[in-house]
Design a protein around this motif. Sequence first.
Motif, mmCIF file in Angstrom:
data_model
loop_
_atom_site.group_PDB
_atom_site.id
_atom_site.type_symbol
_atom_site.label_atom_id
_atom_site.label_comp_id
_atom_site.label_asym_id
_atom_site.label_seq_id
_atom_site.Cartn_x
_atom_site.Cartn_y
_atom_site.Cartn_z
ATOM 1 N N PHE A 202 0.837 -1.199 0.000
ATOM 2 C CA PHE A 202 0.000 0.000 0.000
ATOM 3 C C PHE A 202 0.877 1.256 0.000
ATOM 4 O O PHE A 202 1.893 1.313 0.694
ATOM 5 C CB PHE A 202 -0.897 0.025 1.244
ATOM 6 N N GLY A 203 0.457 2.260 -0.779
ATOM 7 C CA GLY A 203 1.095 3.565 -0.700
ATOM 8 C C GLY A 203 2.110 3.872 -1.773
ATOM 9 O O GLY A 203 2.771 4.907 -1.709
ATOM 10 N N ILE A 204 2.259 2.999 -2.780
ATOM 11 C CA ILE A 204 3.165 3.256 -3.901
ATOM 12 C C ILE A 204 2.376 3.881 -5.041
ATOM 13 O O ILE A 204 1.339 3.346 -5.449
ATOM 14 C CB ILE A 204 3.835 1.958 -4.382
ATOM 15 N N LEU A 205 2.860 4.995 -5.575
ATOM 16 C CA LEU A 205 2.193 5.632 -6.703
ATOM 17 C C LEU A 205 2.183 4.670 -7.892
ATOM 18 O O LEU A 205 3.228 4.174 -8.319
ATOM 19 C CB LEU A 205 2.916 6.929 -7.071
ATOM 20 N N GLY A 206 0.995 4.407 -8.407
ATOM 21 C CA GLY A 206 0.816 3.406 -9.446
ATOM 22 C C GLY A 206 0.150 2.154 -8.923
ATOM 23 O O GLY A 206 -0.321 1.321 -9.693
#
Length: 313
Positions: A202-206
Amino acid sequence: MARIQDKVIISCAVTGSVHTPTMSPYLPLTPDQIAQQAIEAAEAGAAILHLHARDPRDGRPTADPKVFDQFVPRIKAATDAVINITTGGSTRMTLEERLAYPLLAKPEMCSLNMGSMNFSIHPLARKIAHWDHDWEQPYVEGMEDLIFRNTFRDIKNILKVLGDDCGTRFEFECYDVGHLYNLAHFVDEGLVSGPLFIQSIFGILGGLGADPENLFTMRTTADRLFGRDNYRFSVLGAGRHQMSLLTMGAVMGSNVRVGLEDSLYLGKGQLAQSSAEQVRKIRRILDELSLEVATPDEARAMLGLKGKDVVAF
């Protein structure tokens, strides 16, 4: 009767390929630094060590087996931890480069990203005025126009050459709900068998955002697809979301992953000086929740791993 919760496996990702030297003076870059931080993380309670390599000259990510060989055997000799070698490498590496060391090492475990995706931290570049190395700024900014590739055929190949041929099992990295369905496809095809180790990210751009509701979505979707008793769930919260999501996941029965690959911080505005600091923090939280931490051998039994001595390093 309610099922008694299993012990919690702590994974630790020591350096990764996303953060760059300018972002933290504590990010391990040389083989000595990576080995030291990995060993300290294991001593702090990490049962699984997730490892990438860096070029010791300037800290850029590398897939060179000669660099891996400078720290992986040392970590094995000094700890009982499960050594987990990345097959992700970085967005700039070919599949052949990413598999070069795992195919030589035949480790107990490798990470496996369950799909192609936009994977980027390029907005961070706007916050940095001065870079330590010339490669860093174009590396970070360039992520805006790169895709991490893992096609169905790529994944099928990795499952064959590492899983079937080497006896390696996988940390299935799922950045979105669709990745769970991709994994279910390979289970249905008979190419993957349990127990599955699902790393929900969770929390990675893309990928999937760090909203707490998304954790429930991933957990309940995995339950529907695989059945609660057929997989081990783990939670990775990127950046500032690390400890809060891991705590929430642990309450829900998940395992946890920390390390400087996933977050450079120990708390708000406080850089972690080592991955071991993050291991000790999540272990304190688990203790407060009356949850027991799994030893490396207990993790091996939970995940059906082949054993520390059945590797090629």
